[in-house]
Motif scaffolding. Structure first.
Motif, PDB file in Angstrom:
ATOM      1  N   GLU A   1      32.929 -90.128 -52.997  1.00 36.53           N
ATOM      2  CA  GLU A   1      32.052 -89.257 -53.774  1.00 36.53           C
ATOM      3  C   GLU A   1      32.917 -88.242 -54.505  1.00 36.53           C
ATOM      4  O   GLU A   1      33.802 -87.630 -53.903  1.00 36.53           O
ATOM      5  N   LEU A   2      32.690 -88.098 -55.789  1.00 37.54           N
ATOM      6  CA  LEU A   2      33.484 -87.181 -56.598  1.00 37.54           C
ATOM      7  C   LEU A   2      33.448 -85.778 -56.015  1.00 37.54           C
ATOM      8  O   LEU A   2      32.383 -85.198 -55.800  1.00 37.54           O
ATOM      9  N   SER A   3      34.621 -85.207 -55.737  1.00 36.39           N
ATOM     10  CA  SER A   3      34.706 -83.832 -55.242  1.00 36.39           C
ATOM     11  C   SER A   3      34.863 -82.870 -56.415  1.00 36.39           C
ATOM     12  O   SER A   3      34.948 -83.279 -57.576  1.00 36.39           O
ATOM     13  N   ARG A   4      34.878 -81.596 -56.117  1.00 38.76           N
ATOM     14  CA  ARG A   4      34.961 -80.577 -57.161  1.00 38.76           C
ATOM     15  C   ARG A   4      36.179 -80.814 -58.055  1.00 38.76           C
ATOM     16  O   ARG A   4      37.252 -81.199 -57.575  1.00 38.76           O
ATOM     17  N   ASN A   5      36.015 -80.549 -59.340  1.00 45.86           N
ATOM     18  CA  ASN A   5      37.000 -81.045 -60.317  1.00 45.86           C
ATOM     19  C   ASN A   5      37.759 -79.962 -61.064  1.00 45.86           C
ATOM     20  O   ASN A   5      38.225 -80.177 -62.182  1.00 45.86           O
ATOM     21  N   HIS A   6      37.938 -78.777 -60.469  1.00 47.14           N
ATOM     22  CA  HIS A   6      38.644 -77.704 -61.170  1.00 47.14           C
ATOM     23  C   HIS A   6      40.069 -78.090 -61.556  1.00 47.14           C
ATOM     24  O   HIS A   6      40.541 -77.769 -62.647  1.00 47.14           O
ATOM     25  N   THR A   7      40.758 -78.763 -60.651  1.00 46.54           N
ATOM     26  CA  THR A   7      42.157 -79.107 -60.916  1.00 46.54           C
ATOM     27  C   THR A   7      42.283 -80.011 -62.135  1.00 46.54           C
ATOM     28  O   THR A   7      43.101 -79.762 -63.029  1.00 46.54           O
ATOM     29  N   GLU A   8      41.458 -81.052 -62.189  1.00 54.55           N
ATOM     30  CA  GLU A   8      41.523 -81.967 -63.339  1.00 54.55           C
ATOM     31  C   GLU A   8      41.186 -81.242 -64.642  1.00 54.55           C
ATOM     32  O   GLU A   8      41.846 -81.442 -65.669  1.00 54.55           O
ATOM     33  N   ARG A   9      40.140 -80.425 -64.629  1.00 52.44           N
ATOM     34  CA  ARG A   9      39.729 -79.717 -65.845  1.00 52.44           C
ATOM     35  C   ARG A   9      40.822 -78.772 -66.324  1.00 52.44           C
ATOM     36  O   ARG A   9      41.153 -78.725 -67.514  1.00 52.44           O
ATOM     37  N   PHE A  10      41.362 -78.008 -65.407  1.00 54.86           N
ATOM     38  CA  PHE A  10      42.379 -77.007 -65.741  1.00 54.86           C
ATOM     39  C   PHE A  10      43.617 -77.681 -66.327  1.00 54.86           C
ATOM     40  O   PHE A  10      44.093 -77.326 -67.421  1.00 54.86           O
ATOM     41  N   LEU A  11      44.151 -78.672 -65.605  1.00 57.25           N
ATOM     42  CA  LEU A  11      45.403 -79.298 -66.029  1.00 57.25           C
ATOM     43  C   LEU A  11      45.223 -80.149 -67.287  1.00 57.25           C
ATOM     44  O   LEU A  11      46.112 -80.196 -68.140  1.00 57.25           O
ATOM     45  N   THR A  12      44.091 -80.810 -67.416  1.00 58.49           N
ATOM     46  CA  THR A  12      43.813 -81.570 -68.636  1.00 58.49           C
ATOM     47  C   THR A  12      43.717 -80.628 -69.831  1.00 58.49           C
ATOM     48  O   THR A  12      44.199 -80.940 -70.940  1.00 58.49           O
ATOM     49  N   HIS A  13      43.119 -79.467 -69.630  1.00 55.00           N
ATOM     50  CA  HIS A  13      43.020 -78.461 -70.686  1.00 55.00           C
ATOM     51  C   HIS A  13      44.409 -78.043 -71.168  1.00 55.00           C
ATOM     52  O   HIS A  13      44.607 -77.743 -72.358  1.00 55.00           O
ATOM     53  N   LEU A  14      45.389 -78.037 -70.261  1.00 58.77           N
ATOM     54  CA  LEU A  14      46.762 -77.666 -70.627  1.00 58.77           C
ATOM     55  C   LEU A  14      47.545 -78.817 -71.239  1.00 58.77           C
ATOM     56  O   LEU A  14      48.645 -78.604 -71.744  1.00 58.77           O
ATOM     57  N   GLY A  15      47.011 -80.035 -71.176  1.00 56.00           N
ATOM     58  CA  GLY A  15      47.682 -81.173 -71.793  1.00 56.00           C
ATOM     59  C   GLY A  15      48.123 -82.255 -70.838  1.00 56.00           C
ATOM     60  O   GLY A  15      48.695 -83.269 -71.276  1.00 56.00           O
ATOM     61  N   ALA A  16      47.899 -82.099 -69.546  1.00 60.00           N
ATOM     62  CA  ALA A  16      48.235 -83.163 -68.597  1.00 60.00           C
ATOM     63  C   ALA A  16      47.340 -84.375 -68.856  1.00 60.00           C
ATOM     64  O   ALA A  16      46.184 -84.243 -69.245  1.00 60.00           O
ATOM     65  N   LYS A  17      47.892 -85.569 -68.621  1.00 58.42           N
ATOM     66  CA  LYS A  17      47.146 -86.800 -68.861  1.00 58.42           C
ATOM     67  C   LYS A  17      46.507 -87.253 -67.547  1.00 58.42           C
ATOM     68  O   LYS A  17      47.143 -87.905 -66.714  1.00 58.42           O
ATOM     69  N   ILE A  18      45.240 -86.866 -67.377  1.00 52.98           N
ATOM     70  CA  ILE A  18      44.466 -87.243 -66.195  1.00 52.98           C
ATOM     71  C   ILE A  18      43.140 -87.803 -66.689  1.00 52.98           C
ATOM     72  O   ILE A  18      42.360 -87.094 -67.321  1.00 52.98           O
ATOM     73  N   THR A  19      42.904 -89.073 -66.429  1.00 53.19           N
ATOM     74  CA  THR A  19      41.708 -89.725 -66.944  1.00 53.19           C
ATOM     75  C   THR A  19      40.808 -90.167 -65.796  1.00 53.19           C
ATOM     76  O   THR A  19      41.275 -90.441 -64.685  1.00 53.19           O
ATOM     77  N   HIS A  20      39.502 -90.257 -66.080  1.00 56.87           N
ATOM     78  CA  HIS A  20      38.503 -90.590 -65.062  1.00 56.87           C
ATOM     79  C   HIS A  20      37.871 -91.949 -65.344  1.00 56.87           C
ATOM     80  O   HIS A  20      37.652 -92.318 -66.497  1.00 56.87           O
ATOM     81  N   LEU A  21      37.588 -92.676 -64.278  1.00 56.36           N
ATOM     82  CA  LEU A  21      36.783 -93.874 -64.355  1.00 56.36           C
ATOM     83  C   LEU A  21      35.928 -93.905 -63.100  1.00 56.36           C
ATOM     84  O   LEU A  21      36.413 -94.246 -62.013  1.00 56.36           O
ATOM     85  N   GLN A  22      34.665 -93.473 -63.235  1.00 54.08           N
ATOM     86  CA  GLN A  22      33.763 -93.306 -62.093  1.00 54.08           C
ATOM     87  C   GLN A  22      34.400 -92.386 -61.050  1.00 54.08           C
ATOM     88  O   GLN A  22      34.723 -91.250 -61.366  1.00 54.08           O
ATOM     89  N   ASN A  23      34.624 -92.855 -59.824  1.00 50.25           N
ATOM     90  CA  ASN A  23      35.186 -91.995 -58.786  1.00 50.25           C
ATOM     91  C   ASN A  23      36.700 -92.125 -58.655  1.00 50.25           C
ATOM     92  O   ASN A  23      37.281 -91.698 -57.662  1.00 50.25           O
ATOM     93  N   GLN A  24      37.336 -92.720 -59.650  1.00 47.90           N
ATOM     94  CA  GLN A  24      38.788 -92.874 -59.646  1.00 47.90           C
ATOM     95  C   GLN A  24      39.403 -92.060 -60.773  1.00 47.90           C
ATOM     96  O   GLN A  24      38.835 -91.958 -61.867  1.00 47.90           O
ATOM     97  N   ILE A  25      40.553 -91.462 -60.510  1.00 43.50           N
ATOM     98  CA  ILE A  25      41.297 -90.775 -61.561  1.00 43.50           C
ATOM     99  C   ILE A  25      42.684 -91.395 -61.669  1.00 43.50           C
ATOM    100  O   ILE A  25      43.269 -91.852 -60.678  1.00 43.50           O
TER     101      ILE A  25
END
Length: 422
Positions: free
Chosen positions: A186-210
């Motif tokens: 089950e997808l957990s809270r996503n602050h880390t992905e949002r923050f780092l993606t906003h800075l330019g890190a390449k983190i992509t989502h596909l359903q419950n997988q990143i």
């Protein structure tokens, strides 16, 4: 149903702007600076015991930190020491995220914490970090982390839906050789992905997988103003709901969808509650409006990882509701600062509420609280939750000093609601 103060003449109207800065973002705004180049600026940083631990470890690791005019300026070190003793106090976020960050650094790092943190399971980060090439000496603190500058990218499925475990993995994967994939049931809270993606890190989502691609260069520095913490605001919302004739507006609240699910549960219970989005950038931020309401029982069995910190306050609302409420699939509550299933059940029974305990949750029959004395068990969420009972009955909660961990000004705000009780 967005309403403004004084819509009803017989209602007491409260409006709060500065409540308690978000703890999750405060931690991350310090830790993520180690992946950046230049000086980052943090406004409205939470001043609490947990975030103090993160800030002190950043200094121990060589970060340049300056406080000026309610802002923190932080610049990551060019080199991290080969050895360091890192005291995380009560903060699982501090321990797990710094372990992920340092797993790619050559050196030995001793992690330790208080009595409560020493009982919290670290096997959940030990397994994936060791599969990537790091080493952790024990599944519980204190432990020694031996980093590896040649981490390998892996594909990993976590049995636990946890933002802390996921964040530790992401921080390691960003410094690994090759792409990594991480999934959870089950997808957990996503602050880390949002923050780092906003800075330019390449983190992509596909359903419950990143999917996480390694960084090819340092990320840019950033400026961030920390919004109010919905986990802290939750206690004021419940205070309003169980009070008589009170309307509440809280401004500048973090409205990330993975952080406001507890409010959605309250709405299902009949709470008159609404949001107003005012900003949608690195995070969604806005206002919350709520009015004293008659609540009814509800069943909760999904997205428990989205409200693991709010469930104790939600239990107080359930105890004040008409009918029976059921919480299932919440076994992760047993691995927080206290066993929150056991401690909530014990305290609710002590105050005359009929409650049953499951391995993964509880059943609460709404009723009337009795006067009484309960224990915090050193858990700030338990302490704050049972302090809410003081709106309706005479209550003593022993061990309230633990509230300093996350919401130092809690009683300043709670006093408004206890002053209104009839």
């Amino acid at each position: 149903m967005i309403f403004l103060p004084k819509t009803r003449s017989n209602f007491q109207c409260l409006e709060f702007d500065r409540v308690s800065p978000d703890k999750s973002l405060s931690h991350r705004s310090i830790i993520f600076s180690f992946l950046t180049q230049g000086r980052s600026e943090i406004e409205n940083f939470l001043d609490s015991q947990d975030t103090y631990a993160t800030l002190q470890i950043a200094k121990t690791l060589g970060a340049k930190v300056q406080k000026k005019n309610q802002r923190i300026f932080i610049e990551s070190p060019k080199e991290i020491p080969q050895q360091a003793n890192l005291q995380c106090l009560n903060s699982g976020t501090t321990m797990r995220l710094f372990a992920g960050l340092l797993s790619s650094k050559s050196g030995q790092f001793l992690f330790d914490g208080d009595k409560s943190l020493r009982q919290r399971p670290m096997q959940r980060i030990k397994t994936p970090l060791e599969l990537m090439g790091a080493s952790i000496s024990s599944p519980y603190a204190p432990f020694v982390l031996r980093g590896n500058s040649q981490l390998r990218g892996i594909e990993y499925h976590s049995e636990v839906s946890s933002a802390q475990v996921k964040s530790a993995f992401i921080l390691a994967a960003l410094c690994a050789n090759g792409e990594s994939k991480y999934s959870e049931d089950e997808l957990s809270r996503n602050h880390t992905e949002r923050f780092l993606t906003h800075l330019g890190a390449k983190i992509t989502h596909l359903q419950n997988q990143i999917c996480i691609s390694p960084l090819t260069c340092l990320l840019p520095s950033y400026k961030i103003k920390i919004p109010n913490d919905p986990s802290s605001v939750m206690f004021l919302v419940v205070a309003c709901l169980i009070s008589s004739c009170v309307e509440l507006k809280v401004s500048q609240v973090l409205l990330n969808p993975t952080r406001i699910y507890a409010f959605e549960i309250l709405k299902k219970m009949g709470a008159q509650l609404d949001y107003e989005v005012v900003e949608d950038g690195l995070e969604t931020i806005g206002n919350i409006y709520v009015r004293s309401s008659e609540l009814r029982g509800v069943e909760v069995s999904t997205h428990l990882s989205w409200m693991i910190d709010e469930i104790p306050a939600l239990c107080i609302a359930m105890a004040c509701a008409k009918g029976t409420s059921i919480i299932r699939h919440a076994q992760e509550l047993r691995f927080k600062e206290s066993d929150r299933i056991a401690t909530m059940v014990l305290n609710l029974k002590q105050l005359g509420i009929e409650v049953g305990e499951f391995d993964d949750g509880m059943e609460i029959k709404g009723g009337e609280f009795q006067d009484g004395v309960v224990q915090s068990y050193g858990d700030h969420r338990i302490a704050m939750s049972f302090a809410l009972v003081g709106i309706r009955r005479r209550i003593e909660v022993r061990g309230m000093e633990c509230v300093q961990i996350s919401f130092p000004r809690y009683f300043e705000f709670l006093k408004f609601f206890t002053d209104f009780k009839e």
